[in-house]
Motif scaffolding. Sequence first.
Motif, short mmCIF file in Angstrom:
data_model
loop_
_atom_site.label_atom_id
_atom_site.label_comp_id
_atom_site.label_asym_id
_atom_site.label_seq_id
_atom_site.Cartn_x
_atom_site.Cartn_y
_atom_site.Cartn_z
N GLY A 180 -10.54 12.31 -2.33
CA GLY A 180 -9.28 11.76 -2.81
C GLY A 180 -9.01 12.02 -4.27
N GLY A 188 -1.72 16.43 -5.49
CA GLY A 188 -2.27 15.99 -4.22
C GLY A 188 -1.39 15.03 -3.47
N ASN A 189 -0.25 14.67 -4.07
CA ASN A 189 0.67 13.77 -3.37
C ASN A 189 2.10 14.30 -3.38
N LEU A 237 -2.63 16.74 -0.09
CA LEU A 237 -3.96 16.43 -0.60
C LEU A 237 -4.96 17.50 -0.18
N HIS A 273 -0.66 19.72 4.34
CA HIS A 273 -0.93 18.42 3.72
C HIS A 273 -1.20 18.61 2.24
#
Length: 405
Positions: free
Chosen positions: A293, A183-184, A209, A207
């Motif tokens: 998140g 996710g990063n 994430l 993106h």
Amino acid sequence: MTPTTPLGHRPAARLAGEHLLPWHIAVEKARLLEYQRMRLLSEQEAADIGRLLHDAGRAVTITGAGTAPDVATALEQWARERLRDTPGRWHAGGGRTDVRACAEALFTRDRLARAGDCLVALGRSAVALARRTTHLPMAGPDRQLITPGFYFAAVADQVVRSGRRLLYTYDLGNTAALGAGDGNGQDPAFDRDRMARLLGCAAATPHALAAVASGSWILEPAGELATVAVAVSRYVTDLSAWGDAGYLDLPGEIAGVATDRPFPVLDQARVRTSHLIALATALSLSRRGVAFGAGAPAAVDHRLPELFDTFDGMIRLLTAVFDRLEFRADRMRAACEQGVNGDVDSALHRNLTGGSAHPDAVRALSTRQFSELGEISRGWSERAAVRRAGLAEADRLLGLGHLTP
């Protein structure tokens, strides 16, 4: 005996072993080519691993009896056991969440395309049924006289609309999460767009994430299929009422046998609509309240293939009904006479003349609908060609082109 690799979490293992393994192999091939480009693997090392992975599609059966956390790990374990020298830099960079998300999205994309083809077949059947029933009298809403052709032209219109929405949903989700890591992003300088093209995708998901956390590749198709199911349930309600009134005739091999219902096949279709809507709702609720998140869930959802299987079965049932449906004009005329003062033919003529229910208007609309369904069908064929070309290019670059059918 077929070699097996154990995998924990039995429901997820069934989905993984039966449905996701080919897509995990495709993902690994795209990653191999990136490791080779970055000189983390030699050309020979990438080719050796690629050949082994290619064979794994026929040789490996993922079981639910072990403890491997996911298919990617189980597949890697299987490959390492068979490599003479395991390259230490294979799978450099860690995270596997993007691999799971990408494989699941590729499976969903493939099944959505198959669902789109089923829907096109239903639309063409509805168009044909509309064209051959444009002169039969039928008591419509509020006892107004219409024809079955007018009704089924409306059904075909909705199918065309749904078909275009499925194409749009496919295009919206035709991006690859690969390279997003957990996710990063990942440490290796992956060319994410190149990997996406080798998977037949339009681009990488922008993106990192969102690529692994959104679940949109599941929720959006599920929502569209559920919307179609709602419409199908309404068509089945009408057909069931007409069957109860004795207006319909179906051959025995499709009608089914029951003592209390004239056409059990319609009840089967209705049950599938309820089941599909329940599955789509469950998929949504399983993600409700989960922290965005935190990334994607650790296990794939075993309800996903059931959703698509239910949709395909539902649409094929209704298509079979449309293909074989006959109307009993004598009973329909008798029902119309009960609600019309005067001549039925004159009343029907007054209702049809100049309106959208006129046979000429229905035929003109059907011609346009048939053309639109052809455009949708060509759209699915074009997207399938892009998928095949990307996967074939990955095999060619790994020296496996001669093994690709």
